[in-house]
Motif scaffolding. Structure first.
Motif, PDB file in Angstrom:
ATOM      1  N   TRP A 126      -0.025  15.336 -48.240  1.00 48.94           N
ATOM      2  CA  TRP A 126       1.237  14.669 -47.906  1.00 48.94           C
ATOM      3  C   TRP A 126       1.132  13.210 -48.323  1.00 48.94           C
ATOM      4  O   TRP A 126       0.145  12.532 -48.023  1.00 48.94           O
ATOM      5  CB  TRP A 126       1.500  14.751 -46.395  1.00 48.94           C
ATOM      6  CG  TRP A 126       2.837  14.154 -46.052  1.00 48.94           C
ATOM      7  CD1 TRP A 126       4.026  14.815 -45.950  1.00 48.94           C
ATOM      8  CD2 TRP A 126       3.127  12.760 -45.822  1.00 48.94           C
ATOM      9  NE1 TRP A 126       5.039  13.931 -45.676  1.00 48.94           N
ATOM     10  CE2 TRP A 126       4.532  12.658 -45.592  1.00 48.94           C
ATOM     11  CE3 TRP A 126       2.371  11.595 -45.800  1.00 48.94           C
ATOM     12  CZ2 TRP A 126       5.165  11.446 -45.329  1.00 48.94           C
ATOM     13  CZ3 TRP A 126       3.003  10.377 -45.554  1.00 48.94           C
ATOM     14  CH2 TRP A 126       4.386  10.314 -45.314  1.00 48.94           C
ATOM     15  N   GLN A 144      -1.656  11.070 -46.365  1.00 51.54           N
ATOM     16  CA  GLN A 144      -2.250  11.496 -45.106  1.00 51.54           C
ATOM     17  C   GLN A 144      -3.655  12.017 -45.406  1.00 51.54           C
ATOM     18  O   GLN A 144      -3.812  12.852 -46.314  1.00 51.54           O
ATOM     19  CB  GLN A 144      -1.414  12.603 -44.481  1.00 51.54           C
ATOM     20  CG  GLN A 144      -1.882  12.965 -43.096  1.00 51.54           C
ATOM     21  CD  GLN A 144      -0.991  14.008 -42.455  1.00 51.54           C
ATOM     22  OE1 GLN A 144      -0.420  14.842 -43.142  1.00 51.54           O
ATOM     23  NE2 GLN A 144      -0.878  13.950 -41.139  1.00 51.54           N
ATOM     24  N   LYS A 178       7.777   1.974 -34.859  1.00 49.79           N
ATOM     25  CA  LYS A 178       6.730   2.902 -35.287  1.00 49.79           C
ATOM     26  C   LYS A 178       7.097   3.648 -36.558  1.00 49.79           C
ATOM     27  O   LYS A 178       8.115   4.337 -36.621  1.00 49.79           O
ATOM     28  CB  LYS A 178       6.498   3.883 -34.132  1.00 49.79           C
ATOM     29  CG  LYS A 178       5.405   4.859 -34.404  1.00 49.79           C
ATOM     30  CD  LYS A 178       5.169   5.766 -33.217  1.00 49.79           C
ATOM     31  CE  LYS A 178       4.186   6.807 -33.731  1.00 49.79           C
ATOM     32  NZ  LYS A 178       3.970   7.927 -32.968  1.00 49.79           N
ATOM     33  N   GLU A 211      16.293   1.736 -32.483  1.00 53.15           N
ATOM     34  CA  GLU A 211      16.396   2.787 -31.476  1.00 53.15           C
ATOM     35  C   GLU A 211      17.328   2.334 -30.365  1.00 53.15           C
ATOM     36  O   GLU A 211      17.459   1.135 -30.125  1.00 53.15           O
ATOM     37  CB  GLU A 211      15.010   3.089 -30.906  1.00 53.15           C
ATOM     38  CG  GLU A 211      14.180   3.758 -31.973  1.00 53.15           C
ATOM     39  CD  GLU A 211      12.867   4.312 -31.487  1.00 53.15           C
ATOM     40  OE1 GLU A 211      12.507   4.068 -30.320  1.00 53.15           O
ATOM     41  OE2 GLU A 211      12.222   4.984 -32.307  1.00 53.15           O
ATOM     42  N   ASN A 270      -0.513   2.743 -36.220  1.00 50.75           N
ATOM     43  CA  ASN A 270       0.110   3.961 -36.755  1.00 50.75           C
ATOM     44  C   ASN A 270      -0.347   4.298 -38.164  1.00 50.75           C
ATOM     45  O   ASN A 270       0.055   5.312 -38.724  1.00 50.75           O
ATOM     46  CB  ASN A 270       1.634   3.843 -36.729  1.00 50.75           C
ATOM     47  CG  ASN A 270       2.135   3.776 -35.307  1.00 50.75           C
ATOM     48  OD1 ASN A 270       1.805   4.630 -34.494  1.00 50.75           O
ATOM     49  ND2 ASN A 270       2.872   2.730 -34.998  1.00 50.75           N
ATOM     50  N   SER A 280       6.198   6.720 -39.096  1.00 51.25           N
ATOM     51  CA  SER A 280       5.534   8.017 -38.940  1.00 51.25           C
ATOM     52  C   SER A 280       6.009   8.944 -40.057  1.00 51.25           C
ATOM     53  O   SER A 280       6.977   8.629 -40.764  1.00 51.25           O
ATOM     54  CB  SER A 280       5.908   8.637 -37.594  1.00 51.25           C
ATOM     55  OG  SER A 280       7.309   8.880 -37.585  1.00 51.25           O
ATOM     56  N   ILE A 281       5.346  10.089 -40.166  1.00 54.85           N
ATOM     57  CA  ILE A 281       5.793  11.078 -41.158  1.00 54.85           C
ATOM     58  C   ILE A 281       7.238  11.477 -40.838  1.00 54.85           C
ATOM     59  O   ILE A 281       8.070  11.632 -41.726  1.00 54.85           O
ATOM     60  CB  ILE A 281       4.869  12.317 -41.152  1.00 54.85           C
ATOM     61  CG1 ILE A 281       3.504  11.923 -41.741  1.00 54.85           C
ATOM     62  CG2 ILE A 281       5.486  13.469 -41.937  1.00 54.85           C
ATOM     63  CD1 ILE A 281       2.530  13.065 -41.910  1.00 54.85           C
ATOM     64  N   GLU A 282       7.540  11.616 -39.535  1.00 60.35           N
ATOM     65  CA  GLU A 282       8.873  12.089 -39.115  1.00 60.35           C
ATOM     66  C   GLU A 282       9.976  11.167 -39.626  1.00 60.35           C
ATOM     67  O   GLU A 282      11.025  11.624 -40.052  1.00 60.35           O
ATOM     68  CB  GLU A 282       8.958  12.178 -37.574  1.00 60.35           C
ATOM     69  CG  GLU A 282       8.156  13.318 -36.967  1.00 60.35           C
ATOM     70  CD  GLU A 282       6.638  13.120 -37.096  1.00 60.35           C
ATOM     71  OE1 GLU A 282       6.173  11.961 -36.965  1.00 60.35           O
ATOM     72  OE2 GLU A 282       5.937  14.119 -37.361  1.00 60.35           O
ATOM     73  N   ASN A 283       9.757   9.837 -39.571  1.00 59.83           N
ATOM     74  CA  ASN A 283      10.830   8.947 -40.051  1.00 59.83           C
ATOM     75  C   ASN A 283      10.543   8.423 -41.466  1.00 59.83           C
ATOM     76  O   ASN A 283      11.166   7.461 -41.918  1.00 59.83           O
ATOM     77  CB  ASN A 283      11.124   7.807 -39.051  1.00 59.83           C
ATOM     78  CG  ASN A 283       9.921   6.887 -38.821  1.00 59.83           C
ATOM     79  OD1 ASN A 283       9.012   6.823 -39.648  1.00 59.83           O
ATOM     80  ND2 ASN A 283       9.933   6.175 -37.715  1.00 59.83           N
ATOM     81  N   GLY A 284       9.606   9.062 -42.150  1.00 64.16           N
ATOM     82  CA  GLY A 284       9.307   8.666 -43.532  1.00 64.16           C
ATOM     83  C   GLY A 284       8.766   7.249 -43.619  1.00 64.16           C
ATOM     84  O   GLY A 284       8.904   6.581 -44.639  1.00 64.16           O
ATOM     85  N   THR A 340       3.708   9.486 -49.466  1.00 60.19           N
ATOM     86  CA  THR A 340       5.005   8.867 -49.727  1.00 60.19           C
ATOM     87  C   THR A 340       4.756   7.681 -50.657  1.00 60.19           C
ATOM     88  O   THR A 340       3.614   7.309 -50.906  1.00 60.19           O
ATOM     89  CB  THR A 340       5.712   8.460 -48.408  1.00 60.19           C
ATOM     90  OG1 THR A 340       6.952   7.829 -48.738  1.00 60.19           O
ATOM     91  CG2 THR A 340       4.892   7.495 -47.587  1.00 60.19           C
TER      92      THR A 340
END
Ligand code: PLP
Length: 393
Positions: free
Chosen positions: A321, A334, A148, A160, A365, A150-154, A323
């Motif tokens: 936001w 976003q 996945k 994992e 996602n 996401s913003i959290e993992n750029g 990237t």
């Protein structure tokens, strides 16, 4: 008689047809409005003079009995494979010519590489990503899991704890997010693959856009990668070859799985099912790697980079936001005010006459995100940015 039912499991891709329908409808309703397309994933600048010259020369050779060529080696002419090795050497990666396979673009080889791996393998596909990895494995009937973004993992997922997969797709710089793995992050994937006997399918189609010297442009810049990764690259975006068609795939001799050389299997697969890229195109591709060719193609890349910077600066001004855009031709933003990807698409089209690509078309996602591309013409980008600056947020 049974068909391959994998094809029935494919999700219909409505993305580009739905975009086209919406744009046609808008144009019908607003014939006076000018539409600016920031959704195209195709280049717009012409081929470099060095490439044209080499191809013209090759055409002349084909017109003379002494220099005419028929079938070439399926895996590509040695002159081009050596030129690719030279390009890798400039990145600090030593390759042998028999590890390089010339293709008619990265898409075919990315779609065909699963031929050499058993159907029972589990495949890990990033989400969001270029849809070819998912669809080709759905066609083959493999079980697929997702990593996945996401913003959290750029939008750069990492292995994992407890992850089990046999084939892992990585795309860096990424389409659609423009995110690029660092050396440390790629090392985490390489170490994980070596520990788990997995194979990484590394798509570096946009490597030429990386300008940050610290970022890797080939997975083989990471120690151990030759024992666990296959790399796919293309001259499509590097040198404007989207219509000419040429790419290359690297299958290192060190890559052995199930006691078999993957290089040997891929060679067997290619010599059986592929008859090579035309001589004329391969001469054009060779010219990309000459001093003139590299300089000229770099000029086009710089033009697209500047487009990307203009888009990124505007988004930063708007406080959105996003990237990508620095080391890739894609900017991934976003959608404001919790809009869905398609709601934002409609807003951009109807209010600003700008067409982009809804992120949800690249995987679950991607919902709530949007892709803009830097491949347009400068005047259009500037005009689009002027319009965007007026966006009330
Ligand atoms: N890989 C990625 C990530 C892409 O975005 C594309 C094209 O858009 C390709 C591969 C295929 O490129 P080609 O078949 O033109 O070499």
């Amino acid at each position: 008689m049974r068909i391959n039912r994998g094809f029935l499991n494919l999700q219909d891709s409505y993305l580009f047809s739905r975009i086209a329908e919406k744009v046609t409808e808008y144009q019908k309703q607003n014939p006076e409005k000018e539409i600016i397309r920031l959704g195209i994933g195709d280049v717009t600048l012409p081929l470099a003079p060095a490439v044209i010259e080499a191809m013209q020369q090759a055409v002349s050779e084909m017109g003379s009995a002494h220099t005419f060529r028929g079938y070439g080696e399926e895996q590509g002419y040695a002159f081009l494979r050596r030129a690719v090795c030279g390009y890798y050497a400039s990145k600090g990666v030593e390759l042998e010519a028999d590890e390089v396979f010339i293709s008619d673009g990265a898409k075919s080889d990315l779609g065909n590489i699963p031929d050499v791996f058993a159907v029972e393998n589990t495949v890990l596909v990033p989400d969001p990503v270029y849809p070819v990895y998912l669809d080709t494995n759905v066609m083959a009937g493999r079980s697929i899991i997702f990593s996945k973004g996401s913003i959290e993992n750029g939008f750069l997922p990492l292995p994992e704890p407890g992850l089990h997969a046999d084939l892992v797709y990585l795309c860096s710089p990424n389409n659609p997010t423009g995110a690029v793995y660092t050396k440390e992050q790629l090392k985490a994937w390489v170490d994980w693959a070596l520990d788990h006997d997995a194979v990484i399918i590394f798509d570096s189609a946009y490597e030429a856009f990386v300008q940050d010297q610290e970022l890797p442009t080939s997975i083989y810049q990471i120690e151990g990668a030759k024992s666990c990764a296959i790399e796919f690259c293309s001259l499509s975006k590097t040198a404007g070859f989207t219509g000419i068609r040429c790419g290359y795939t690297v299958v290192p001799q060190e890559l052995v799985r199930d006691h078999v050389s993957v290089n040997r299997l891929w060679l067997r697969r290619q010599t059986t099912k592929f008859n090579g890229v035309s001589y004329i195109v391969q001469r054009g591709a060779e010219a990309v790697f000459t001093e003139d060719g590299l300089r000229q193609t770099q000029e086009s890349i710089n033009y697209y980079r500047e487009n990307a910077r203009l888009i990124a600066d505007t988004l930063a001004e708007l406080g959105l936001w996003f990237t990508g855009g620095t080391n890739a031709p894609y900017i991934w933003l976003q959608c404001p005010n919790h809009m869905s990807s398609w709601e934002f698409f409609d807003l951009l089209l109807e209010r600003y006459g700008i067409v982009g690509t809804p992120g949800s078309g690249f995987g679950e996602n991607g919902e709530g995100f949007f892709r803009l591309t830097a491949f347009g013409r400068r005047e259009e980008i500037l005009k689009a940015m002027d319009r965007l600056r007026k966006m009330p947020l």
